[in-house]
Design a protein around this motif. Structure first.
Motif, PDB file in Angstrom:
ATOM      1  N   UNK A  40       0.673  -0.856   0.282  1.00 26.13           N
ATOM      2  CA  UNK A  40       0.151  -0.295  -0.239  1.00 26.13           C
ATOM      3  C   UNK A  40       1.248   1.418   0.305  1.00 26.13           C
ATOM      4  N   UNK A  41       2.059   0.943   0.983  1.00 32.66           N
ATOM      5  CA  UNK A  41       2.560   2.629   0.631  1.00 32.66           C
ATOM      6  C   UNK A  41       3.878   2.447  -0.271  1.00 32.66           C
ATOM      7  N   UNK A  42       3.890   1.455  -1.528  1.00 31.89           N
ATOM      8  CA  UNK A  42       4.933   1.245  -2.095  1.00 31.89           C
ATOM      9  C   UNK A  42       4.075   2.948  -3.458  1.00 31.89           C
ATOM     10  N   UNK A  43       2.588   2.490  -3.151  1.00 34.88           N
ATOM     11  CA  UNK A  43       1.350   2.723  -4.478  1.00 34.88           C
ATOM     12  C   UNK A  43       1.471   4.420  -3.941  1.00 34.88           C
ATOM     13  N   UNK A  44       1.491   4.236  -2.325  1.00 30.21           N
ATOM     14  CA  UNK A  44       1.264   6.068  -2.322  1.00 30.21           C
ATOM     15  C   UNK A  44       2.871   6.626  -2.581  1.00 30.21           C
ATOM     16  N   UNK A  45       3.332   6.081  -2.274  1.00 28.27           N
ATOM     17  CA  UNK A  45       5.047   6.393  -2.426  1.00 28.27           C
ATOM     18  C   UNK A  45       5.471   6.909  -3.980  1.00 28.27           C
ATOM     19  N   UNK A  46       4.105   5.969  -5.138  1.00 25.48           N
ATOM     20  CA  UNK A  46       4.161   5.566  -6.004  1.00 25.48           C
ATOM     21  C   UNK A  46       3.503   7.242  -6.747  1.00 25.48           C
ATOM     22  N   UNK A  47       2.207   7.433  -6.205  1.00 22.52           N
ATOM     23  CA  UNK A  47       1.716   8.241  -6.688  1.00 22.52           C
ATOM     24  C   UNK A  47       2.210   9.980  -6.283  1.00 22.52           C
ATOM     25  N   UNK A  48       2.940   9.971  -5.623  1.00 20.74           N
ATOM     26  CA  UNK A  48       3.482  11.541  -4.649  1.00 20.74           C
ATOM     27  C   UNK A  48       5.348  10.944  -5.237  1.00 20.74           C
ATOM     28  N   UNK A  49       5.883  10.519  -5.701  1.00 20.85           N
ATOM     29  CA  UNK A  49       7.036  10.794  -6.014  1.00 20.85           C
ATOM     30  C   UNK A  49       8.018  10.635  -5.180  1.00 20.85           C
ATOM     31  N   UNK A  50       8.118   9.690  -4.372  1.00 18.63           N
ATOM     32  CA  UNK A  50       9.346   9.480  -3.006  1.00 18.63           C
ATOM     33  C   UNK A  50       9.428   8.305  -3.429  1.00 18.63           C
TER      34      UNK A  50
END
Ligand SMILES: C[S@@+](CC[C@H](N)C(=O)[O-])C[C@H]1O[C@@H](n2cnc3c(N)ncnc32)[C@H](O)[C@@H]1O
Length: 439
Positions: A259-269
């Motif tokens: 889940x966090x991987x998706x969030x990171x991708x979305x926010x370019x982190x």
């Protein structure tokens, strides 16, 4: 086993003495008291028993405090003679608030340094006395609480109710109180850097997250996650902007990393430069798992910041009635307050999970340099929440004898404890700890 504690009392307190003995004897402290232990002849057996014991314990109820009977005075007289010669220890336990009025009693007991004022509601009221006896008899430390109850072990606790105004207010007060405590640590991990991405795990309504990171120019992106849907809704509506985003996520969930991987991708982190975990690990059954999972998410040179609690560092002094000590013990075992010895365990967890440069930055926030307002606020972040939690637990389960005892005791003593706390000479330290680490 021979008798160690002679209990001197008047018959009106028979029931109390029986209960007290049960408690002490469950810790292998063998007691002697007349009703049970005289075999045939009071006059010869009592002096012999006093001489044979290591501690003389006088139970002071209203009758003893005001009009002690002759046999009690005889026992006290004999004991104080042995005490003077160093052959016997003496203690008194008061189960009344009445001051001693009897001159003879005052004369003999005046020299005793330590008197215990406890209520009749055993066993909790007697734990200070038990601790003292164990120490005086050379048996070491008293267990923090009885048996295997929450407080002795880690357990999962994700209690947060957004409608619990008291808890919301408490978290906010805590946020401000803690600012002085570890603001230098925040400064150190942020200053001179730029474009930082921050992950706050257990961000609640986002107040602390935004207070510490929201206005920092070094920070580019903040991601707050929490298991509580209401808290995340509130964080979104109050704080979500270009810089800050909030997500409903369970740090103990096996899918957490995905889940966090998706969030990171979305926010370019790519990786997080700061991972911030405040007052969460004490509520987790297995915090080590979380630490293991987040390590790969930390950037090279990134900092992990953990704030937690360890009540080994919590104390109030002076505590003449032992009431603060009792509050600390209630907190240790009541099931909403988390595992209160979490703080010290975090160090080894970090090392075992391969973190480097692990630093215990802060240990214990105390009132010595506080303004009156700050001292009052610290009381409310801790003692009033113990009171409130006990109320919640009592309403949930009014049949639970332990909770009922705590609740009644708090109802009767809370005001007096606050007065005691407000005295200029009262020092309180609360066991907040702060760690930093790198990967
Ligand atoms: C005591 S509050 C601390 C809030 C804030 N970090 C602070 O220091 O003021 C603990 C927060 O952790 C959240 N929480 C508990 N278990 C969690 C989990 N497994 N994953 C994510 N958040 C969790 C709770 O919902 C609550 O908002």
């Amino acid at each position: 086993m021979s008798h160690e504690v002679f209990i001197s009392y008047q018959t009106e307190s028979q029931a109390f003495v029986e209960q007290l003995c049960k408690l002490l004897e469950s810790y292998d402290i063998k007691c002697w008291y007349g009703k049970r232990d005289v075999i045939s002849n009071h006059a010869s057996e009592i002096p012999k028993a006093i001489r044979g014991c290591k501690v003389f314990l006088l139970v002071v109820d209203e009758n003893v405090a005001t009009h002690p009977r002759g046999d009690i005075l005889n026992e006290v007289y004999l004991a104080s003679n042995l005490f003077k010669k160093g052959l016997l220890d003496m203690m008194s336990v008061n189960i009344t608030n009445i001051e001693y009025e009897d001159d003879e009693l005052l004369y003999h007991l005046g020299r005793l340094q330590k008197k215990f004022l406890i209520d009749k509601m055993l066993p909790d009221g007697a734990i200070n006395l038990l601790a003292e006896l164990l120490t005086r008899l050379g048996r070491g430390e008293c267990p923090v609480s009885y048996g295997n109850v929450p407080g002795d072990v880690r357990y999962k606790n994700d209690y947060f109710d957004i409608n619990d105004d008291h808890e919301c207010e408490r978290l906010n007060t805590q946020l401000h109180i803690l600012k002085k405590f570890d603001s230098d640590v925040y400064d150190r991990i942020l200053s001179g850097r730029k474009g930082l991405s921050v992950l706050d795990i257990g961000c609640n309504e986002g107040n602390l997250t935004m207070d510490r990171f929201g206005k920092r120019p070094e920070v580019r992106k903040i991601i707050g996650i929490d298991i509580n849907a209401d808290a995340i809704e509130s964080a979104k509506s109050n704080f979500e902007n270009e810089k800050a985003s909030f997500y409903l996520l369970n740090g103990e969930d096996a899918d957490f990393g995905y889940d966090l991987a998706e969030i990171r991708e979305k926010h370019d982190i790519d990786k997080f430069d700061i991972i911030h975990i405040s007052m969460l690990l004490l509520h987790m059954e297995n915090p080590s798992k979380l630490l293991k999972r987040i390590k790969p998410l930390l950037s090279k040179g990134g900092k992990l910041f953990i704030r937690d609690i360890d009540d080994t560092l919590t104390f109030v002094h002076p505590d003449p009635m032992g009431g603060f000590n009792r509050m600390i013990r209630i907190c240790a075992r009541e099931e909403l307050s988390g595992y209160r010895h979490s703080g010290k365990e975090i160090y080894s967890m970090l090392i075992e999970n391969g973190f480097r440069n692990v630093a215990l930055e802060k240990k214990g926030l105390d009132t010595s340099q506080m303004t009156l307002e700050e001292k009052d606020a610290l009381f409310h972040t801790y003692f009033s929440f113990i009171y409130e939690d006990t109320k919640i637990l009592y309403l949930r389960n009014p049949e639970n004898k332990r909770v009922l005892d705590d609740y009644n005791w708090l109802e009767n003593n809370y005001g007096a404890l606050k007065q005691e706390y407000d005295r200029p000479e009262t020092l309180f330290q609360l066991g907040f700890v702060t760690y930093t680490a790198e990967k």
